[in-house]
Design an enzyme around this catalytic site. Structure first.
Site, PDB file in Angstrom:
ATOM      1  N   ASP A  21      47.392  50.298  44.549  1.00 11.80           N
ATOM      2  CA  ASP A  21      47.627  48.855  44.574  1.00 11.80           C
ATOM      3  C   ASP A  21      46.347  48.048  44.371  1.00 11.80           C
ATOM      4  O   ASP A  21      46.286  46.882  44.723  1.00 11.80           O
ATOM      5  CB  ASP A  21      48.284  48.459  45.901  1.00 11.80           C
ATOM      6  CG  ASP A  21      47.403  48.729  47.111  1.00 11.80           C
ATOM      7  OD1 ASP A  21      46.321  49.329  46.944  1.00 11.80           O
ATOM      8  OD2 ASP A  21      47.793  48.329  48.224  1.00 11.80           O
ATOM      9  N   CYS A  24      43.071  51.308  46.412  1.00 11.07           N
ATOM     10  CA  CYS A  24      43.106  52.757  46.645  1.00 11.07           C
ATOM     11  C   CYS A  24      41.756  53.322  47.083  1.00 11.07           C
ATOM     12  O   CYS A  24      41.709  54.176  47.967  1.00 11.07           O
ATOM     13  CB  CYS A  24      43.657  53.508  45.440  1.00 11.07           C
ATOM     14  SG  CYS A  24      42.695  53.337  43.930  1.00 11.07           S
ATOM     15  N   HIS A 144      42.072  55.822  39.647  1.00  7.66           N
ATOM     16  CA  HIS A 144      42.729  55.900  40.955  1.00  7.66           C
ATOM     17  C   HIS A 144      41.981  56.863  41.870  1.00  7.66           C
ATOM     18  O   HIS A 144      41.417  57.857  41.418  1.00  7.66           O
ATOM     19  CB  HIS A 144      44.178  56.370  40.791  1.00  7.66           C
ATOM     20  CG  HIS A 144      44.916  56.447  42.087  1.00  7.66           C
ATOM     21  ND1 HIS A 144      45.289  55.331  42.799  1.00  7.66           N
ATOM     22  CD2 HIS A 144      45.324  57.514  42.814  1.00  7.66           C
ATOM     23  CE1 HIS A 144      45.906  55.710  43.905  1.00  7.66           C
ATOM     24  NE2 HIS A 144      45.942  57.030  43.941  1.00  7.66           N
TER      25      HIS A 144
END
Length: 149
Positions: A21, A24, A144
């Site tokens: 979001d 991370c 990510h």
């Protein structure tokens, strides 16, 4: 939590998935700090708040250490800082480096080698705070971060 295959570190190394979001990196570090300290893992809303709090402290640390950090930030320092204050903006190497200072803990960054499929260490931050039991995050090359524990 899932077990990582072909891990060179330990058969007990586990991947803890973190929501993607924009927080991370900060969520991974906060979650890892809780595990490292032996404190309960916060629920979703509390985890978000802790991640945002860490982000705020990291931004303050970047400003405090401007003379040390400005050269490796992308673009104009003030613009970078303004951008990084937003909760949906992805963190990266500078934020991991500052997180280690804010929390006064070592942070180790791993990545999965595409050829060997094994987990490799790509960076260590905060080694001046010790080398034992670092917070370990897994960086995926699409931006990510997840937690390794």
């Amino acid at each position: 939590m899932s077990k990582l295959r072909n891990s060179p570190f330990s058969s007990d190394l586990r991947l803890i998935s973190i929501p993607g979001d924009g927080r991370c990196l900060f969520r991974s570090v906060v979650h890892g700090a809780c595990l490292r300290a032996g404190t309960p893992i916060p629920k979703e809303n509390a985890a978000k708040e802790l991640a945002d709090d860490l982000r705020s402290k990291v931004v303050k640390e970047l400003i405090k250490r401007r003379s040390e950090t400005e050269w490796f930030l992308e673009g104009d320092f003030e613009t970078y800082i303004s951008h990084m204050k937003r909760s949906h903006v992805w963190g990266g190497e500078p934020e991991l480096f500052m997180s280690s200072h804010v929390l006064r803990v070592p942070i180790r960054v791993h990545m999965i080698d595409k050829n060997s499929k094994s987990v490799k260490v790509i960076a260590d931050y905060g080694q001046e705070y010790g080398k034992e039991n670092p917070i370990s995050v897994l960086y995926h090359d699409y931006g990510h971060y997840d937690l390794l524990h």
